[in-house]
Design a protein around this motif. Sequence first.
Motif, mmCIF file in Angstrom:
data_model
loop_
_atom_site.group_PDB
_atom_site.id
_atom_site.type_symbol
_atom_site.label_atom_id
_atom_site.label_comp_id
_atom_site.label_asym_id
_atom_site.label_seq_id
_atom_site.Cartn_x
_atom_site.Cartn_y
_atom_site.Cartn_z
ATOM 1 N N PRO A 1 0.747 -1.241 -0.143
ATOM 2 C CA PRO A 1 0.195 -0.095 0.203
ATOM 3 C C PRO A 1 0.557 1.657 -0.101
ATOM 4 O O PRO A 1 1.737 1.418 0.598
ATOM 5 C CB PRO A 1 -0.845 -0.168 1.271
ATOM 6 C CG PRO A 1 -0.043 -0.694 2.089
ATOM 7 C CD PRO A 1 0.539 -2.125 1.275
ATOM 8 N N GLU A 2 0.488 1.888 -0.599
ATOM 9 C CA GLU A 2 0.740 4.140 -0.590
ATOM 10 C C GLU A 2 0.919 4.162 0.603
ATOM 11 O O GLU A 2 0.173 3.957 1.105
ATOM 12 C CB GLU A 2 0.438 4.531 -1.710
ATOM 13 C CG GLU A 2 0.732 4.413 -3.299
ATOM 14 C CD GLU A 2 0.081 4.962 -4.166
ATOM 15 O OE1 GLU A 2 0.138 6.325 -3.728
ATOM 16 O OE2 GLU A 2 0.308 4.021 -5.431
ATOM 17 N N ALA A 3 1.670 5.066 0.775
ATOM 18 C CA ALA A 3 2.187 5.289 2.666
ATOM 19 C C ALA A 3 1.102 6.586 1.973
ATOM 20 O O ALA A 3 1.010 7.485 1.758
ATOM 21 C CB ALA A 3 3.546 5.811 2.594
ATOM 22 N N PRO A 4 0.851 7.257 3.511
ATOM 23 C CA PRO A 4 0.262 8.822 3.180
ATOM 24 C C PRO A 4 1.386 9.667 3.344
ATOM 25 O O PRO A 4 1.986 9.478 2.821
ATOM 26 C CB PRO A 4 -0.678 8.360 4.975
ATOM 27 C CG PRO A 4 -0.334 7.861 4.769
ATOM 28 C CD PRO A 4 0.594 6.887 4.311
ATOM 29 N N GLU A 5 0.452 10.218 2.243
ATOM 30 C CA GLU A 5 0.947 11.784 1.826
ATOM 31 C C GLU A 5 1.959 12.955 2.809
ATOM 32 O O GLU A 5 3.224 13.666 2.636
ATOM 33 C CB GLU A 5 0.187 13.091 1.089
ATOM 34 C CG GLU A 5 0.192 12.630 -0.659
ATOM 35 C CD GLU A 5 -1.084 13.582 -1.217
ATOM 36 O OE1 GLU A 5 -0.598 14.704 -0.917
ATOM 37 O OE2 GLU A 5 -1.407 13.307 -2.029
ATOM 38 N N GLY A 6 1.101 13.170 4.513
ATOM 39 C CA GLY A 6 2.350 13.536 5.039
ATOM 40 C C GLY A 6 3.075 12.818 5.468
ATOM 41 O O GLY A 6 3.844 13.274 6.531
ATOM 42 N N MET A 7 3.451 11.765 5.688
ATOM 43 C CA MET A 7 4.237 10.998 6.474
ATOM 44 C C MET A 7 5.556 10.669 4.703
ATOM 45 O O MET A 7 5.464 10.717 3.756
ATOM 46 C CB MET A 7 4.471 9.442 6.261
ATOM 47 C CG MET A 7 2.851 9.429 7.101
ATOM 48 S SD MET A 7 2.899 7.500 7.490
ATOM 49 C CE MET A 7 4.206 6.797 8.709
ATOM 50 N N GLN B 1 4.309 7.342 18.178
ATOM 51 C CA GLN B 1 3.250 6.485 18.249
ATOM 52 C C GLN B 1 2.455 6.414 19.269
ATOM 53 O O GLN B 1 1.294 6.609 19.407
ATOM 54 C CB GLN B 1 2.937 5.225 16.811
ATOM 55 C CG GLN B 1 3.559 6.467 15.308
ATOM 56 C CD GLN B 1 3.866 5.095 14.833
ATOM 57 O OE1 GLN B 1 3.358 4.012 15.247
ATOM 58 N NE2 GLN B 1 4.065 5.506 13.158
#
Length: 81
Positions: free
Chosen positions: A59-65, A80
């Motif tokens: 899965p692709e990482a979220p843009e914020g990370m 976390q």
Amino acid sequence: MYATQALTHLVPLAEELDKNKVTPGVLGFIVFAALAVGVWLLMKSMNRHMGKVDFEEAPEAPEGMGAGAGASGSAGSAKQK
């Protein structure tokens, strides 16, 4: 001996060959058939092995990370918690 002198000795040998009678023969056919069977077996084996591959795209990482956010080790997991 120079290369040109060596070629002049080979020219009469080439003229003696009848171009209509020179063929690969039975040995050439057997070698070609063996190579064809070998390639066919390799392709069959490759298809069998490629059928066993179970590939799931990550899965692709979220843009914020960032790219290195998940690889920070214990420091990232401590934040976390």
